[in-house]
Motif scaffolding. Sequence first.
Motif, mmCIF file in Angstrom:
data_model
loop_
_atom_site.group_PDB
_atom_site.id
_atom_site.type_symbol
_atom_site.label_atom_id
_atom_site.label_comp_id
_atom_site.label_asym_id
_atom_site.label_seq_id
_atom_site.Cartn_x
_atom_site.Cartn_y
_atom_site.Cartn_z
ATOM 1 N N SER A 1 -6.970 -3.648 6.739
ATOM 2 C CA SER A 1 -7.212 -2.306 6.209
ATOM 3 C C SER A 1 -7.834 -1.416 7.269
ATOM 4 N N SER B 1 -10.749 -5.090 2.959
ATOM 5 C CA SER B 1 -11.018 -3.653 3.054
ATOM 6 C C SER B 1 -12.514 -3.428 3.124
ATOM 7 N N ASP C 1 -9.929 -4.776 -2.631
ATOM 8 C CA ASP C 1 -10.141 -3.329 -2.571
ATOM 9 C C ASP C 1 -11.592 -2.966 -2.823
ATOM 10 N N ARG D 1 -2.627 -2.027 4.956
ATOM 11 C CA ARG D 1 -3.050 -0.652 4.678
ATOM 12 C C ARG D 1 -2.218 0.326 5.505
ATOM 13 N N GLY E 1 -9.653 1.889 1.030
ATOM 14 C CA GLY E 1 -9.510 0.572 0.435
ATOM 15 C C GLY E 1 -8.306 -0.140 1.022
ATOM 16 N N PHE E 2 -7.689 -1.003 0.230
ATOM 17 C CA PHE E 2 -6.565 -1.791 0.737
ATOM 18 C C PHE E 2 -5.211 -1.274 0.255
ATOM 19 N N THR E 3 -5.119 -0.869 -1.000
ATOM 20 C CA THR E 3 -3.816 -0.633 -1.614
ATOM 21 C C THR E 3 -3.541 0.824 -1.948
ATOM 22 N N TYR E 4 -4.523 1.525 -2.521
ATOM 23 C CA TYR E 4 -4.243 2.720 -3.292
ATOM 24 C C TYR E 4 -4.391 4.010 -2.493
ATOM 25 N N SER F 1 0.836 -1.202 0.000
ATOM 26 C CA SER F 1 0.000 0.000 0.000
ATOM 27 C C SER F 1 0.865 1.243 0.000
ATOM 28 N N SER G 1 -15.441 -2.129 -6.852
ATOM 29 C CA SER G 1 -14.431 -3.164 -6.655
ATOM 30 C C SER G 1 -14.039 -3.644 -8.050
#
Length: 682
Positions: A328, A381, A440, A270, A546-549, A223, A456
Motif C-alpha cells: 500500500s 496498509s 485496511d 494499492r 488504506g489498501f482497497t478503497y 483496489s 479498521s
Amino acid sequence: MKKITLIIAFFFIVQLSNAQDTCATAVPITAGSYVVSAVNGTQVPNPICADNGNGANAGEWYTYTPTQDRTTTLTTDLVINSGGDTRFHVYTGTCANLTCYTGDDDGGIIGNGFLSVATFNVTAGTTYYIAFDNLWNSNGFTFQLTEAPVVVLPTPPMTYTSTTIAAITSTYNMCLIDMNGDGKDDIVGVSNNNLRVNYQGAGGTFTFTDFPIAGSSLMPYWSLAAGDYNKDGYNDFMLGNGSGCTFWKSNATGTAYTSITPGQYIFCQRTNFADLNNDGNLDAYSCHDVAPNVYYLNNGSGGFTYYQSGVTPGAYSLGVTSTGGNYSSVWTDFDNDGDVDMFMSKCSGPPCELHRNDGNGVYTDISAIAQLNFTPVTSWSSAVADYDNDGDMDIMIGSNGSIPSKLFRNNLDTTNSVEEAFTNITVGSGFDTNSSIHRDYLAYDFDNDTHVDVFSNNNIMFNQGNNLFVPATYGALMIGPVGDLNDDGFLDIQNGSTIRYAVPNTNKWIKVALHGLQSNSNGIGARVEIYGAWGKQIRDIRSGDGFTYMNSMNAHFGLGQATTIDQVVIKWPSGLIDTYNNVTPNQTLMVVEGTTLAVNSFNNGVFSIYPNPAKNVVNIQLNDNLSVTLKSALVYDLTGKLVLQTNQLNQPINVEKLTTGTYILSVSDTENRSYTQKFIKE
C-alpha cells in the motif's frame, strides 16, 4: 480387526463433515483447534462477508456462542496449513436471515499469505455462524479459535444505523467520490462493462445512472483509485487487478467512458493517482506485489508512459525491491515542502519505505534515516494523519498478521536541513494492547472532536489527544469506503449495498471541496489547514488511502464545540494559496483555485486579458517572446461552476451575458497545459 477399525474411523470423519455442510446443521464449537477434512458442503455463504465477491459453490458451517464478552480470534494462519488458501465469513442472526459480522480472505502471513485470520469482539449469549467456503480450493485445513478479555470504551463516541440501498448492485462497490461537482459524495460501483453512479441528492437520497463500458476490462480485484487525469472536469478511474490495471477515461462531457488496458503485467495492490513530477497532471501509480513498483507518467494529453522503478531507464526510485511485498502506497507531504512524498507498507519481507520527493524527478529512500525500516513487519496498509495536531503527518503502520500495529510521531523541524527520525510512540498509545488486525486502515475524525481516529474492520481507535487511542468495537461495521452520504457532516461507511450512517453528536464540522485550475482539477496533493480554538489541523487531498478503497476527496474536519473557524488555508500543488477568514462551521466550503487572490495578483506569466474590468468582451494577449499556441478557454464563477467556453480565441470572448462579479478564465494550449487569470465583469 484393523480393517474394521479403519472403516469405522472413516465413517466417523464423513459423518462429522456432513454434519457441518449447511447452516442448519452447523457444529457448535468453543475455544480450541478443529480439523476440516474438506470443504464439500452444498450451501455457500450468502451474503459474502470477506473480500473478493462470490464464486464459491461449497461451504462448511460452525456455530460459536461465547459465555462471556470476549475479543475472539479465528484463524487458519497456522504452520500446519502452510501453502493453503482459505476464506471464511462470520454472521449473526439466523440461518434464514444472516447478517455479516466479519470475515477474512488472505489476511495470513504464513506460507504464501493466502490463509485467513480475523479478530473481533463478541457478546455473551449471542450465536455467531462461521462459514468456510471453497472460493480458492476445497482442501482440508485446521482452524483455531481463541478468546481474550475485552478492553473497549465504556460508551462508544459514535453509533451507526444501517440502511440498504437497493440500487447498489455493482460487483465492486469500492468508491465514494463527488462525481458531479456539487460537493456531495456519490456512490460509484464497477462491474464488467458498466460503471454505476448513485448520485447523492437532498437528505441522503440517491438516483443512479449507468455508463456502459465497451470492450474488455480488468476488474478492480485489489483496489480502485479515482481522479480527473485527462483534465476534462470529470473523474476517471484506475482499476487494480492481479494481472494488471485498466483505466476508465471519461469523454469531454462526462457522458461516456473508454476502457484502456495498457497490457503490462502488474500484480496490482494499492493504486493511486498523484502528480509525481508536479507538472499539474495526474500520474498513475501501482504497488506491485511480486516485483518493483510501477507508474504511468501523464503526457498532459491524457496519455500515459509506463515506467518500472529500477527497471525502466530514467524511472524514479519508488519501490525497487525485486522480491515485491509492496502492498500500500500513501502519497502525502511528510516534510511540508509543498510536494508529495510516498510511504509504502510492506509485508512478510523487506521493511516499509519512506520516499522523499526532492523535486526534479528525484525521490530518495529515507526509511533508515526516518527509522521506519524495522522488521519483521506484516502491514498491508498504514493510516497517515496528523494525530497530535502539530502540523505534520504521523504514521500508524497497521497490522495484518502476528506483528502488532505501530504508531510513529513525525518530529519535523523545518528550521534546519537535517532529516529528523520519527519516534516510535506505540507503547502507551493503545495500539500496543489492541489486537485487531486487518488489511485496511483509514484515518478520519469520526466523532468530530478535532482529533483524527483510526478505523479498521469493526474497530475504531478513538483519539483522546496526547497520542492516546481507545478502541470501540462494533458489530457489522466492516471496513469500506468512507464519505458523508447524507451531507450531515459526519462520516459514513459503505459495506456493499448497505450504508452505515453515523448518528450525529453535537460536535461541529467543516468540509472543504476543491476545484483546481492550474493544479489538477481534484486538488490531489493540496494541503488544507484550518485554525481555531483547537490550534491547527491539516489534511492532504489523496487518491487512494488504506489498501482497497477510494474514499471521499473532500477534506473533512471535526471542530468540537468551536463556533467559528479563524482561518482556512488551501495550499495548492501549483504553489497558489487561498485563504478564508472567519469561516462559519457546519458547511461545505467550495473552493476554486485562486478564488481569494486579488485580480491583479493572479498572474500566469503566459497571457494577459483586457479590458479588466470588462463589460462586453475580453481579449487574450500572449506575453512577448512566447511560442505558445492557445486552443480553448473556459470561464468559471467563484463557486467553480463553468459558465462559458469557447475555442474561438482569435477573436474577443463575449462576456456580455455574464452577471456582474469576479470570474476565472482558464486557457489551454495545444500541449494541454492550462493557464489562468481572474477578471471582473461589470
